[in-house]
Scaffold this motif. Structure first.
Motif, PDB file in Angstrom:
ATOM      1  N   SER A   1      30.430  47.902  37.592  1.00 23.33           N
ATOM      2  CA  SER A   1      31.029  46.564  37.701  1.00 23.33           C
ATOM      3  C   SER A   1      32.240  46.563  38.628  1.00 23.33           C
ATOM      4  CB  SER A   1      31.402  46.016  36.322  1.00 23.33           C
ATOM      5  OG  SER A   1      32.450  46.753  35.726  1.00 23.33           O
TER       6      SER A   1
ATOM      7  N   GLN B   1      32.337  44.441  42.107  1.00 21.01           N
ATOM      8  CA  GLN B   1      33.434  43.492  42.357  1.00 21.01           C
ATOM      9  C   GLN B   1      34.024  43.683  43.749  1.00 21.01           C
ATOM     10  OE1 GLN B   1      37.121  44.270  42.328  1.00 21.01           O
ATOM     11  NE2 GLN B   1      37.284  42.167  43.048  1.00 21.01           N
TER      12      GLN B   1
ATOM     13  N   ILE C   1      31.427  42.110  46.440  1.00 20.37           N
ATOM     14  CA  ILE C   1      31.140  40.674  46.450  1.00 20.37           C
ATOM     15  C   ILE C   1      32.456  39.926  46.643  1.00 20.37           C
ATOM     16  CG2 ILE C   1      30.275  38.714  45.111  1.00 20.37           C
ATOM     17  CD1 ILE C   1      28.378  40.635  43.689  1.00 20.37           C
TER      18      ILE C   1
ATOM     19  N   ASP D   1      35.432  37.334  46.627  1.00 23.35           N
ATOM     20  CA  ASP D   1      35.927  36.358  45.661  1.00 23.35           C
ATOM     21  C   ASP D   1      35.314  36.575  44.272  1.00 23.35           C
ATOM     22  OD1 ASP D   1      37.526  34.225  44.866  1.00 23.35           O
ATOM     23  OD2 ASP D   1      36.003  32.728  45.365  1.00 23.35           O
ATOM     24  N   SER D   2      35.257  37.836  43.846  1.00 21.24           N
ATOM     25  CA  SER D   2      34.710  38.130  42.519  1.00 21.24           C
ATOM     26  C   SER D   2      35.754  38.836  41.664  1.00 21.24           C
ATOM     27  CB  SER D   2      33.438  38.970  42.636  1.00 21.24           C
ATOM     28  OG  SER D   2      33.717  40.241  43.171  1.00 21.24           O
ATOM     29  N   ARG D   3      35.524  38.748  40.365  1.00 27.66           N
ATOM     30  CA  ARG D   3      36.400  39.363  39.368  1.00 27.66           C
ATOM     31  C   ARG D   3      35.527  39.971  38.279  1.00 27.66           C
ATOM     32  NH1 ARG D   3      38.682  35.171  41.455  1.00 27.66           N
ATOM     33  NH2 ARG D   3      40.928  35.087  41.763  1.00 27.66           N
TER      34      ARG D   3
ATOM     35  N   LEU E   1      35.967  30.596  35.620  1.00 27.43           N
ATOM     36  CA  LEU E   1      35.320  30.127  36.848  1.00 27.43           C
ATOM     37  C   LEU E   1      35.842  28.761  37.279  1.00 27.43           C
ATOM     38  CD1 LEU E   1      31.649  31.330  36.321  1.00 27.43           C
ATOM     39  CD2 LEU E   1      33.299  32.165  38.021  1.00 27.43           C
TER      40      LEU E   1
ATOM     41  N   GLY F   1      34.424  31.368  42.537  1.00 27.14           N
ATOM     42  CA  GLY F   1      33.918  32.697  42.863  1.00 27.14           C
ATOM     43  C   GLY F   1      32.864  33.193  41.888  1.00 27.14           C
ATOM     44  N   THR F   2      32.886  34.491  41.691  1.00 26.84           N
ATOM     45  CA  THR F   2      31.873  35.182  40.888  1.00 26.84           C
ATOM     46  C   THR F   2      32.553  36.009  39.814  1.00 26.84           C
ATOM     47  OG1 THR F   2      30.375  35.318  42.786  1.00 26.84           O
ATOM     48  CG2 THR F   2      29.994  36.885  41.003  1.00 26.84           C
ATOM     49  N   LEU F   3      31.986  35.984  38.613  1.00 28.52           N
ATOM     50  CA  LEU F   3      32.422  36.885  37.551  1.00 28.52           C
ATOM     51  C   LEU F   3      31.368  37.959  37.379  1.00 28.52           C
ATOM     52  CD1 LEU F   3      33.811  34.680  34.622  1.00 28.52           C
ATOM     53  CD2 LEU F   3      35.083  36.044  36.269  1.00 28.52           C
ATOM     54  N   VAL F   4      31.801  39.198  37.385  1.00 26.32           N
ATOM     55  CA  VAL F   4      30.937  40.337  37.107  1.00 26.32           C
ATOM     56  C   VAL F   4      31.205  40.715  35.657  1.00 26.32           C
ATOM     57  CG1 VAL F   4      30.320  42.692  37.744  1.00 26.32           C
ATOM     58  CG2 VAL F   4      31.096  41.084  39.515  1.00 26.32           C
TER      59      VAL F   4
END
Length: 186
Positions: free
Chosen positions: A17, A21, A24, A26-28, A70, A75-78
């Motif tokens: 993970s 992150q 990708i 803009d992911s968290r 979000l 963005g994206t959540l991992v």
């Protein structure tokens, strides 16, 4: 979007993970286990259980927390989190769908021998073999009955965490470029 990394202990979810992150934009990383830990800290305690996922508030709180984060950040959540009960996955995925949050559900898979070796040799979390080994058979049962059909399976047996992360990031990025390429969900 949510990139959910499922699989049992030793499959590489936590390590992968953090690497996903970074790949990708803009992911968290959102560790949904922290929601369970918060519930475990309630005093007096909630009814006894061997898994905080059995507490009914856990699933909607994961959905609500992910949605709120979000809404705030975009963005994206991992999310690296084992979910082996189909009903629980249905509650989470339908809850996210109600908020129009797309999910890419990946299962990190490895054969039983590899999982046992990884658990025994884990220097970060420690072996805690009894707890972690207890989930190998329930994972195998979920994989046979519903989990592998519900997700994109990444066999990590012969992959490094970096290779696994790259495969996942490439799959997510290819969907962004071609939304029709995503595996259909039930």
């Amino acid at each position: 979007m949510i990139v959910w990394l499922n699989g049992t202990h030793g499959a590489g979810k936590t390590t992968t993970s953090a690497l996903v992150q970074r790949l990708i934009p803009d992911s968290r990383v959102f560790d949904a286990e922290k929601v369970g830990e918060t519930l475990m800290d309630i005093t007096p305690g909630l009814p006894a259980t061997d898994n905080f996922q059995h507490w009914p508030p856990w699933r909607p709180l994961v959905v609500e927390t992910a949605r709120r984060v979000l809404d705030y950040t975009g963005g994206t959540l991992v999310i690296p989190m084992t979910v082996l009960f189909e009903q629980y996955w249905r509650e989470i995925s339908s809850g996210l769908a109600q908020h129009a949050i797309p999910i890419r559900h990946f299962v990190l898979h490895a054969d039983q021998d590899t999982l046992r070796q990884r658990i025994a040799g884990d220097t970060v979390l420690g072996p805690d073999s009894l707890f972690r080994l207890r989930y190998l058979e329930p994972y195998a049962e979920a994989a046979r009955t519903w989990l592998h059909a519900e997700a994109e399976v990444v066999d990590t047996t012969h992959f490094t965490p970096a290779q696994t992360a790259q495969q996942i990031a490439d799959a997510v990025k290819s969907q962004e470029n071609d939304p029709a390429s995503a595996k259909p969900r039930r």
